[in-house]
Design an enzyme around this catalytic site. Structure first.
Site, PDB file in Angstrom:
ATOM      1  N   SER A  18       0.817  -1.217   0.000  1.00 32.19           N
ATOM      2  CA  SER A  18       0.000   0.000   0.000  1.00 32.19           C
ATOM      3  C   SER A  18       0.851   1.267   0.000  1.00 32.19           C
ATOM      4  O   SER A  18       0.554   2.220  -0.734  1.00 32.19           O
ATOM      5  CB  SER A  18      -0.967  -0.005   1.183  1.00 32.19           C
ATOM      6  OG  SER A  18      -0.273  -0.137   2.397  1.00 32.19           O
ATOM      7  N   HIS A  26      -2.308  -8.567   2.520  1.00 33.57           N
ATOM      8  CA  HIS A  26      -1.840  -7.317   3.163  1.00 33.57           C
ATOM      9  C   HIS A  26      -2.875  -6.942   4.239  1.00 33.57           C
ATOM     10  O   HIS A  26      -3.118  -7.735   5.151  1.00 33.57           O
ATOM     11  CB  HIS A  26      -1.675  -6.269   2.055  1.00 33.57           C
ATOM     12  CG  HIS A  26      -0.960  -5.009   2.441  1.00 33.57           C
ATOM     13  ND1 HIS A  26      -0.201  -4.873   3.571  1.00 33.57           N
ATOM     14  CD2 HIS A  26      -0.897  -3.783   1.818  1.00 33.57           C
ATOM     15  CE1 HIS A  26       0.288  -3.640   3.638  1.00 33.57           C
ATOM     16  NE2 HIS A  26      -0.119  -2.960   2.586  1.00 33.57           N
ATOM     17  N   HIS A  42       5.616 -12.821   7.794  1.00 34.08           N
ATOM     18  CA  HIS A  42       5.832 -11.446   7.354  1.00 34.08           C
ATOM     19  C   HIS A  42       6.921 -11.421   6.292  1.00 34.08           C
ATOM     20  O   HIS A  42       7.846 -12.233   6.331  1.00 34.08           O
ATOM     21  CB  HIS A  42       6.238 -10.540   8.528  1.00 34.08           C
ATOM     22  CG  HIS A  42       6.014  -9.101   8.235  1.00 34.08           C
ATOM     23  ND1 HIS A  42       6.962  -8.325   7.629  1.00 34.08           N
ATOM     24  CD2 HIS A  42       4.934  -8.302   8.434  1.00 34.08           C
ATOM     25  CE1 HIS A  42       6.477  -7.103   7.480  1.00 34.08           C
ATOM     26  NE2 HIS A  42       5.245  -7.059   7.955  1.00 34.08           N
ATOM     27  N   ARG A  71       4.103  -4.770  17.162  1.00 34.48           N
ATOM     28  CA  ARG A  71       2.730  -4.222  17.140  1.00 34.48           C
ATOM     29  C   ARG A  71       1.743  -5.270  17.662  1.00 34.48           C
ATOM     30  O   ARG A  71       0.679  -4.929  18.170  1.00 34.48           O
ATOM     31  CB  ARG A  71       2.362  -3.786  15.709  1.00 34.48           C
ATOM     32  CG  ARG A  71       3.285  -2.694  15.156  1.00 34.48           C
ATOM     33  CD  ARG A  71       3.049  -2.454  13.681  1.00 34.48           C
ATOM     34  NE  ARG A  71       3.243  -3.666  12.892  1.00 34.48           N
ATOM     35  CZ  ARG A  71       2.910  -3.800  11.617  1.00 34.48           C
ATOM     36  NH1 ARG A  71       2.370  -2.783  10.967  1.00 34.48           N
ATOM     37  NH2 ARG A  71       3.116  -4.932  10.971  1.00 34.48           N
ATOM     38  N   ASP A 121      -1.727  -8.416  12.724  1.00 30.57           N
ATOM     39  CA  ASP A 121      -3.130  -8.797  12.521  1.00 30.57           C
ATOM     40  C   ASP A 121      -3.579  -9.964  13.390  1.00 30.57           C
ATOM     41  O   ASP A 121      -4.783 -10.238  13.472  1.00 30.57           O
ATOM     42  CB  ASP A 121      -3.354  -9.172  11.047  1.00 30.57           C
ATOM     43  CG  ASP A 121      -3.166  -7.985  10.143  1.00 30.57           C
ATOM     44  OD1 ASP A 121      -3.477  -6.862  10.582  1.00 30.57           O
ATOM     45  OD2 ASP A 121      -2.694  -8.169   9.014  1.00 30.57           O
TER      46      ASP A 121
HETATM   47  C1  LIG Z   1       2.752 -12.044   5.070  1.00 31.98           C
HETATM   48  C2  LIG Z   1       3.071 -13.006   3.945  1.00 31.98           C
HETATM   49  C3  LIG Z   1       2.261 -12.595   2.707  1.00 31.98           C
HETATM   50  C4  LIG Z   1       4.560 -12.897   3.625  1.00 31.98           C
HETATM   51  O1  LIG Z   1       4.782 -13.648   2.456  1.00 31.98           O
HETATM   52  P1  LIG Z   1       6.239 -14.142   2.080  1.00 31.98           P
HETATM   53  O2  LIG Z   1       7.226 -13.045   2.304  1.00 31.98           O
HETATM   54  O3  LIG Z   1       6.156 -14.717   0.707  1.00 31.98           O
HETATM   55  O4  LIG Z   1       6.482 -15.266   3.189  1.00 31.98           O
HETATM   56  P2  LIG Z   1       7.560 -16.436   3.178  1.00 31.98           P
HETATM   57  O5  LIG Z   1       8.775 -16.039   2.388  1.00 31.98           O
HETATM   58  O6  LIG Z   1       7.748 -16.848   4.567  1.00 31.98           O
HETATM   59  O7  LIG Z   1       6.793 -17.582   2.364  1.00 31.98           O
HETATM   60  C5  LIG Z   1       7.439 -18.841   2.151  1.00 31.98           C
HETATM   61  C6  LIG Z   1       6.382 -19.904   2.063  1.00 31.98           C
HETATM   62  O8  LIG Z   1       5.720 -19.995   3.357  1.00 31.98           O
HETATM   63  C7  LIG Z   1       4.326 -19.852   3.168  1.00 31.98           C
HETATM   64  N1  LIG Z   1       3.765 -19.113   4.289  1.00 31.98           N
HETATM   65  C8  LIG Z   1       4.171 -17.904   4.773  1.00 31.98           C
HETATM   66  N2  LIG Z   1       3.358 -17.504   5.762  1.00 31.98           N
HETATM   67  C9  LIG Z   1       2.439 -18.475   5.918  1.00 31.98           C
HETATM   68  C10 LIG Z   1       1.307 -18.627   6.754  1.00 31.98           C
HETATM   69  N3  LIG Z   1       0.951 -17.686   7.615  1.00 31.98           N
HETATM   70  N4  LIG Z   1       0.571 -19.752   6.631  1.00 31.98           N
HETATM   71  C11 LIG Z   1       0.917 -20.711   5.746  1.00 31.98           C
HETATM   72  N5  LIG Z   1       1.947 -20.613   4.903  1.00 31.98           N
HETATM   73  C12 LIG Z   1       2.689 -19.502   4.984  1.00 31.98           C
HETATM   74  C13 LIG Z   1       4.196 -19.017   1.886  1.00 31.98           C
HETATM   75  O9  LIG Z   1       2.899 -19.178   1.317  1.00 31.98           O
HETATM   76  C14 LIG Z   1       5.291 -19.628   1.038  1.00 31.98           C
HETATM   77  O10 LIG Z   1       4.836 -20.865   0.554  1.00 31.98           O
HETATM   78  P3  LIG Z   1       5.198 -21.366  -0.954  1.00 31.98           P
HETATM   79  O11 LIG Z   1       6.700 -21.364  -0.995  1.00 31.98           O
HETATM   80  O12 LIG Z   1       4.584 -22.697  -1.036  1.00 31.98           O
HETATM   81  O13 LIG Z   1       4.603 -20.356  -1.887  1.00 31.98           O
HETATM   82  C15 LIG Z   1       2.748 -14.471   4.357  1.00 31.98           C
HETATM   83  O14 LIG Z   1       3.469 -14.782   5.526  1.00 31.98           O
HETATM   84  C16 LIG Z   1       1.270 -14.684   4.571  1.00 31.98           C
HETATM   85  O15 LIG Z   1       0.548 -14.940   3.595  1.00 31.98           O
HETATM   86  N6  LIG Z   1       0.779 -14.605   5.844  1.00 31.98           N
HETATM   87  C17 LIG Z   1      -0.622 -14.767   6.121  1.00 31.98           C
HETATM   88  C18 LIG Z   1      -1.358 -13.491   5.745  1.00 31.98           C
HETATM   89  C19 LIG Z   1      -1.039 -12.370   6.702  1.00 31.98           C
HETATM   90  O16 LIG Z   1      -1.055 -12.517   7.906  1.00 31.98           O
HETATM   91  N7  LIG Z   1      -0.782 -11.158   6.120  1.00 31.98           N
HETATM   92  C20 LIG Z   1      -0.559  -9.978   6.914  1.00 31.98           C
HETATM   93  C21 LIG Z   1       0.829  -9.485   6.783  1.00 31.98           C
HETATM   94  S1  LIG Z   1       1.137  -8.114   7.868  1.00 31.98           S
END
Ligand SMILES: CC(C)(COP(=O)(O)OP(=O)(O)OC[C@H]1O[C@@H](n2cnc3c(N)ncnc32)[C@H](O)[C@@H]1OP(=O)(O)O)[C@@H](O)C(=O)NCCC(=O)NCCS
Length: 440
Positions: free
Chosen positions: A241, A271, A317, A326, A372
């Site tokens: 964002s 996000h 994250h 937070r 969150d």
């Molecule tokens: C925040 C987020 C988007 C970061 O994504 P990212 O930087 O790509 O995270 P990573 O590098 O740790 O991801 C590596 C793998 O772990 C998985 N992973 C990361 N967080 C996960 C979670 N909370 N639940 C399940 N799997 C998760 C990813 O989907 C990815 O899988 P893949 O290789 O099969 O595609 C991710 O952790 C997520 O989707 N979290 C849940 C949603 C959330 O809480 N968002 C708010 C963020 S403030």
């Protein structure tokens, strides 16, 4: 005006600092970009500068150099409140100085003079179907407010001076941020309270007024609003964002256009929408077990969910590699005011269980909770149970950060952004998988 004068006084030195860097070190190489990064969401590629905030993987966000606990401790508070005035936070983000109580109250007073929302904005929102997502309404409301843009008028009248763009952006930023709690409360009341409109109470601060306008005059909920809005305001410049609003602003799209664009990014489930998804998940777990499950049950439930390829919202994250501070400060609030609330107990039990389960996947880079993982449970406790609204709360706060970035980007004369895209053929040529194309 306080913020204007403070920025104007700092600008000559800032402009000199930036131009020295570019002039003397323009060819210095900051980083290389790998093929993996290009395909991996340009993760960690250092492509912009912002001084509003920075996120350290092992410490969390620093807002103008201050950690979350420091900000909560050092920013001025009104008597009787445990959490800071948002006017003080905005002053800190914009001006890069810790405000006195007088400074914080001056920003709050400035907001009060600028919070008139024209009738057409409300009319636009009223015509939308009742099942419209509140984030769509928030974005539409800001777009409708764009008719007020000072910058847009200034630019289209001709004769706009580049060094002065920021002044019109600041006007728009103060006007828009002044309206955010009222706009959000209107959306809440339109969707969930039969359109009952409660006008702002001029004796209340920006955050407490939001609580008041949705019919919650509980002083603890007002403090929760102050806490929520402070900790969600900014998280450096690279998140979806913030980067979107910065990018759109770089085309000299005004503050309203840029902030609506940023909020559309915030509305994505990876996000900002994660906070509503997180509460939905907590309720699903509670319903599945008919109450609060044991740690073993949580572990089994989470493993099954991960094995089926589903995400667990509120965990992980892109940058952080620790429990999000937070999250921790909201947990402190919960421990103080509602430690026995069933969802809070569930949040704590999940926190004690899930990191090990996520670590065991071997792929989740950050197995800890983000902001969150708890904020919806706190809202739920205080009776804000319409969880598709939670991202709007996030958005109200995040516009403070967006606008601080936008004002400073214009003040420092940042140009339109235009990174370069490649084709797959070009990449294959670069790495030697394909002979160079015959350009003749
Ligand atoms: C925040 C987020 C988007 C970061 O994504 P990212 O930087 O790509 O995270 P990573 O590098 O740790 O991801 C590596 C793998 O772990 C998985 N992973 C990361 N967080 C996960 C979670 N909370 N639940 C399940 N799997 C998760 C990813 O989907 C990815 O899988 P893949 O290789 O099969 O595609 C991710 O952790 C997520 O989707 N979290 C849940 C949603 C959330 O809480 N968002 C708010 C963020 S403030």
């Amino acid at each position: 005006m306080l913020i204007h004068d403070k920025i104007a006084a700092q600008l000559p030195a800032w402009r000199e600092r930036v131009s020295r860097l570019v002039k003397n070190y323009g060819s210095y190489k900051v980083c290389d970009v790998t093929v993996e990064q290009i395909y991996g969401g340009i993760r960690d590629v250092q492509i912009q500068v912002t001084d509003i905030s920075v996120v350290d993987p092992y410490e969390g966000v620093r807002l103008r150099g201050y950690t979350v606990p420091e900000v909560l401790q050092l920013l001025p508070k009104v008597p009787g409140a445990e959490y800071p005035l948002l006017g003080g936070l905005y002053y800190l983000l914009m001006v890069d100085e810790l405000p006195t109580l007088e400074d914080a109250l001056a920003v709050e007073a400035e907001w009060r003079t600028r919070n008139q929302i024209p009738a057409h904005v409300y009319n636009v929102l009223k015509t939308m179907p009742p099942d419209t997502h509140p984030m769509t309404l928030l974005s539409q409301g800001i777009m409708a407010l764009q008719t007020n843009s000072v910058f847009s008028r200034y630019y289209s009248n001709g004769g706009a001076v580049k060094n002065d763009y920021w002044k019109a952006y600041l006007e728009d930023s103060l006007n828009l941020t002044a309206c955010m709690p009222i706009l959000a409360a209107f959306i809440y009341n339109l969707k969930y309270r039969n359109g009952d409109f409660i006008p702002p109470d001029p004796s209340l601060d920006w955050a407490a007024n939001f609580a008041h306008m949705i019919g919650k005059d509980d002083p603890h909920y007002m403090d929760l609003c102050r806490l929520f809005f402070v900790i969600h305001a900014d998280h450096e410049g690279g998140n979806v964002s913030a980067h979107t609003s910065h990018l759109v602003g770089s085309a000299l799209s005004d503050t309203y256009l840029a902030c609506a664009a940023g909020l559309n990014g915030l509305a994505g489930p990876l996000h900002g929408l994660a906070n509503q998804e997180c509460l939905r998940w907590l309720l699903k777990v509670r319903e599945h077990f008919g109450g609060i499950p044991s740690k073993e049950q949580i572990a089994e439930f989470a493993r099954a969910q991960l094995e089926s390829g589903q995400l667990i919202p509120g965990y992980g994250h892109a940058v952080l590699r620790i429990t999000d501070p937070r999250f921790s400060v909201q947990l402190d609030f919960a421990e103080k005011y509602c430690p026995d609330d069933e969802l809070i107990v569930l949040v704590k039990r999940i926190y004690e269980t899930l990191p090990d389960i996520l670590k065991a996947t071997g792929k989740v880079k950050n197995p800890y909770p983000n902001v969150d993982a708890i904020n919806g449970a706190l809202q739920y406790h205080y009776g804000v149970r319409e969880f598709d609204f939670y991202t709007v709360l996030f958005g109200v706060s995040r516009v403070l950060g967006f606008t601080a970035h936008l004002v400073w980007a214009r003040a420092l004369g940042k140009p339109i952004e235009r990174p370069k895209s490649l084709t797959t053929n070009m990449l294959e040529e670069l790495v030697g998988l394909r002979p160079p194309a015959d350009k003749g």
